[in-house]
Design a protein around this motif. Structure first.
Motif, PDB file in Angstrom:
ATOM      1  N   VAL A  13       0.829  -1.206   0.000  1.00  0.00           N
ATOM      2  CA  VAL A  13       0.000   0.000   0.000  1.00  0.00           C
ATOM      3  C   VAL A  13       0.866   1.260   0.000  1.00  0.00           C
ATOM      4  O   VAL A  13       1.978   1.280   0.544  1.00  0.00           O
ATOM      5  N   GLU A  14       0.339   2.314  -0.643  1.00  0.00           N
ATOM      6  CA  GLU A  14       0.986   3.628  -0.671  1.00  0.00           C
ATOM      7  C   GLU A  14      -0.115   4.677  -0.778  1.00  0.00           C
ATOM      8  O   GLU A  14      -0.771   4.796  -1.811  1.00  0.00           O
ATOM      9  N   SER A  15      -0.333   5.419   0.301  1.00  0.00           N
ATOM     10  CA  SER A  15      -1.418   6.401   0.326  1.00  0.00           C
ATOM     11  C   SER A  15      -1.048   7.656  -0.456  1.00  0.00           C
ATOM     12  O   SER A  15       0.119   8.053  -0.503  1.00  0.00           O
ATOM     13  N   LEU A  16      -2.052   8.277  -1.074  1.00  0.00           N
ATOM     14  CA  LEU A  16      -1.856   9.557  -1.728  1.00  0.00           C
ATOM     15  C   LEU A  16      -1.751  10.664  -0.677  1.00  0.00           C
ATOM     16  O   LEU A  16      -2.234  10.516   0.450  1.00  0.00           O
ATOM     17  N   ALA A  17      -1.147  11.776  -1.078  1.00  0.00           N
ATOM     18  CA  ALA A  17      -0.995  12.916  -0.163  1.00  0.00           C
ATOM     19  C   ALA A  17      -2.276  13.743  -0.149  1.00  0.00           C
ATOM     20  O   ALA A  17      -2.298  14.918  -0.505  1.00  0.00           O
TER      21      ALA A  17
END
Length: 271
Positions: A13-17
């Motif tokens: 997972v990699e969340s958006l800013a």
């Protein structure tokens, strides 16, 4: 509240800013660089988030707005609009995605847009059929006017998605009894029903070249391999990844253009 987050096929997972908000339906731009997303505030608003720049604008100005969908050229965003005024505007609108112009009415009938034909001239979605449920509807962008029923039954059908070659439509239906399952039918004949899912199936999205079909099975994201020559054949569904990601009214995830990452709504819990 949730945060739009990338998940790859391995579950990383990699969340958006982006700020954590109560988000609703979302849709990535055709190039995957911008996100149109519903924010549930005092009213329902559509925001455009530039993923590469980390900036956002609010696209809608009044009323309640939801179910965003980009035009194939990425210049405009369609959405369902409902004015707060008793005699106000209701229906399907579109507006320049950069916020430079006013929204225009495409259809005065309540219509949830989901997918474009490959030539960008025909839009499919679903709408209410009083006393029955939801039917699959189609709207000619050149002719405007009233959406036409492309599949109407005694059951509920929703979330239609055109294959990249325009020859097939995937959608969800409760025709089998119980919950919703995913089906594919040939377009425009709509004369054959091909079951796809095994347990539950909603929110179908085709890969760019049409060789895969993604869908949601509750907390699991599934993929089937697809072949259309000489006839339509789909593999047994396989799990891509799973997680407690948000499910909202409308499309609650989307696939990146390369089909290797998926944008989902990751819940953010208070301590």
């Amino acid at each position: 509240k949730t945060i739009p987050t990338w998940v790859d096929r391995q579950g990383n997972v990699e969340s958006l800013a982006m700020p954590a908000r109560s988000y609703g339906a979302l849709k990535l731009s055709p190039d995957g660089k911008r996100l149109a997303i519903t924010a549930i505030e005092a009213k329902l608003n559509i925001y455009i988030f530039d993923i590469t720049q980390g900036t956002e604008i609010r696209l809608t100005k009044e009323g309640n707005n939801s179910n965003p969908l980009w035009t194939p050229d990425g210049r405009r965003v369609l959405f369902t609009h409902n004015s707060e005024k008793t005699d106000g505007l209701k229906g399907l609108l579109w507006a320049p995605a950069d916020g430079s112009g006013e929204a225009e009415l495409l259809s005065a009938q309540s219509f949830s847009p989901w997918s474009w034909s490959p030539d960008g001239k025909f839009l499919v979605g679903h709408g209410g059929n009083p006393g029955v449920g939801l039917d699959l509807l189609g709207l000619s962008i050149e002719e405007r006017g009233e959406p036409q029923v492309i599949l109407g039954t005694a059951f509920t059908e929703f979330g239609p998605s055109f294959s990249p070659d325009g020859r097939w439509i995937a959608y969800s239906s409760n025709r089998g009894g119980g919950g919703f399952q995913l089906y594919v039918q040939p377009y425009p004949a709509m004369d054959r029903i091909i079951p796809i899912s095994r347990e539950s199936g909603e929110e179908p999205i085709w890969s760019r070249n049409g060789d895969e079909l993604f869908y949601r099975n509750r907390t699991k994201w599934m993929v089937v391999s697809v072949s259309t020559e000489p006839d339509f054949v789909a593999s047994t569904p396989q799990v891509l990844f799973e997680g407690p990601y948000g499910q909202v009214g409308g499309l609650s995830y989307d696939a990146a253009p390369d089909g290797q990452r998926f944008l989902v709504l990751l819940p953010e819990y208070d301590d």
